[in-house]
Motif scaffolding. Sequence first.
Motif, short mmCIF file in Angstrom:
data_model
loop_
_atom_site.label_atom_id
_atom_site.label_comp_id
_atom_site.label_asym_id
_atom_site.label_seq_id
_atom_site.Cartn_x
_atom_site.Cartn_y
_atom_site.Cartn_z
N LEU A 34 0.85 -1.19 0.00
CA LEU A 34 0.00 0.00 0.00
C LEU A 34 0.89 1.24 0.00
O LEU A 34 1.83 1.34 0.79
N VAL A 35 0.58 2.18 -0.88
CA VAL A 35 1.20 3.50 -0.86
C VAL A 35 0.17 4.47 -0.32
O VAL A 35 -0.91 4.62 -0.89
N VAL A 36 0.48 5.12 0.79
CA VAL A 36 -0.43 6.09 1.39
C VAL A 36 0.27 7.44 1.40
O VAL A 36 1.43 7.53 1.78
N TYR A 37 -0.44 8.49 0.97
CA TYR A 37 0.23 9.78 0.84
C TYR A 37 -0.72 10.95 1.08
O TYR A 37 -1.94 10.83 0.97
N TYR A 38 -0.11 12.08 1.40
CA TYR A 38 -0.80 13.36 1.46
C TYR A 38 -0.03 14.33 0.58
O TYR A 38 1.21 14.32 0.59
N SER A 39 -0.74 15.14 -0.21
CA SER A 39 -0.07 16.09 -1.10
C SER A 39 -0.79 17.43 -1.04
O SER A 39 -1.99 17.49 -1.31
N THR A 41 0.91 20.60 -2.31
CA THR A 41 1.31 21.35 -3.50
C THR A 41 1.35 20.49 -4.76
O THR A 41 1.73 20.96 -5.82
N ASN A 42 0.98 19.23 -4.65
CA ASN A 42 0.98 18.25 -5.73
C ASN A 42 2.34 17.60 -5.96
O ASN A 42 2.46 16.69 -6.79
N ASN A 43 3.37 18.02 -5.24
CA ASN A 43 4.68 17.39 -5.39
C ASN A 43 4.64 15.91 -4.99
O ASN A 43 5.19 15.05 -5.68
N CYS A 44 4.00 15.63 -3.86
CA CYS A 44 3.92 14.23 -3.41
C CYS A 44 3.08 13.39 -4.35
O CYS A 44 3.36 12.20 -4.55
N HIS A 45 2.07 14.00 -4.95
CA HIS A 45 1.27 13.26 -5.93
C HIS A 45 2.14 12.85 -7.11
O HIS A 45 2.04 11.71 -7.61
N GLU A 46 3.00 13.75 -7.57
CA GLU A 46 3.90 13.43 -8.68
C GLU A 46 4.90 12.35 -8.27
O GLU A 46 5.25 11.47 -9.08
N VAL A 47 5.35 12.39 -7.03
CA VAL A 47 6.25 11.35 -6.52
C VAL A 47 5.56 9.99 -6.55
O VAL A 47 6.13 8.98 -6.98
N VAL A 48 4.32 9.96 -6.09
CA VAL A 48 3.57 8.70 -6.05
C VAL A 48 3.32 8.16 -7.46
O VAL A 48 3.40 6.95 -7.70
N THR A 49 3.05 9.05 -8.39
CA THR A 49 2.86 8.62 -9.78
C THR A 49 4.13 7.96 -10.32
O THR A 49 4.08 6.90 -10.95
#
Length: 255
Positions: A34-39, A41-49
């Motif tokens: 499982l990858v769980v994240y909070y973003s 500024t959207n930087n973490c979203h790009e990392v998760v992608t």
Amino acid sequence: MKQIFMLLAAVLLTACSKDDEVKAATVQEAGKTLVVYYSYTNNCHEVVTSLTNQIQADVMRIEPADKTMVSTNRPQKYEANNYAIGTALLNAIKANPNDAASYPAIDPVSITDLSQYQNIIIVTPLWWSQMAAIMQTYLFNYGAQMAGKNVALIVSSHSSGISGVVADAKRLVPDCTWMGDALWINASNHSNRASLIQDWLPTLNFESGTNAVKSLTPDPSRRGEGSIYTLGGQRLAQAPARGIYIENGIKRIAQ
């Protein structure tokens, strides 16, 4: 488990020209990830992608319950007035870290039972040298379910070091097995996040995917004869251009 072993064994057998050339293979089934994240500024979203382009995993995004703090149409933002709102949230946690009321509310999460996962990767931003308050709330609520599991951490920041975030993670998830060092992705290397993740993943002691191939006993004598697989156990006709794969029982990285 028996069916998975038999399927992989059959694939390995058909890859060999003679029965006496078959080498003993150890196939291990890795736990589901499982990858769980909070973003924010959207930087973490790009990392998760970038991360999920390289591994098989379920993904869950954490969201704050108070939408006025993250809406671009509202004056209230975490970074407003020299980060006054964000700092207030962090200070409330520091004052009473064992009190649930100290943590900002989050939306109900889509996955409440973590028992199906053996591996968890946490991706979080850094706020003023600490873990973002929203992610701290999630870990305060669900960190106990991570006891005995393999956990890894990726931290996104502008330039600040991540030791404070690592300390927060270990406080909130004290009984897990931390797998390798946390990966730090900052403003100067964010554009290279895919290659940073690619280099980081082999340093962990777990793989992704319910049926992932975790290890195969190497057989160097059969190198180049086409026994190439993804970490998920899918046979490939040729080595991928990028990513991690298994060739004849040996883990390799394509740059």
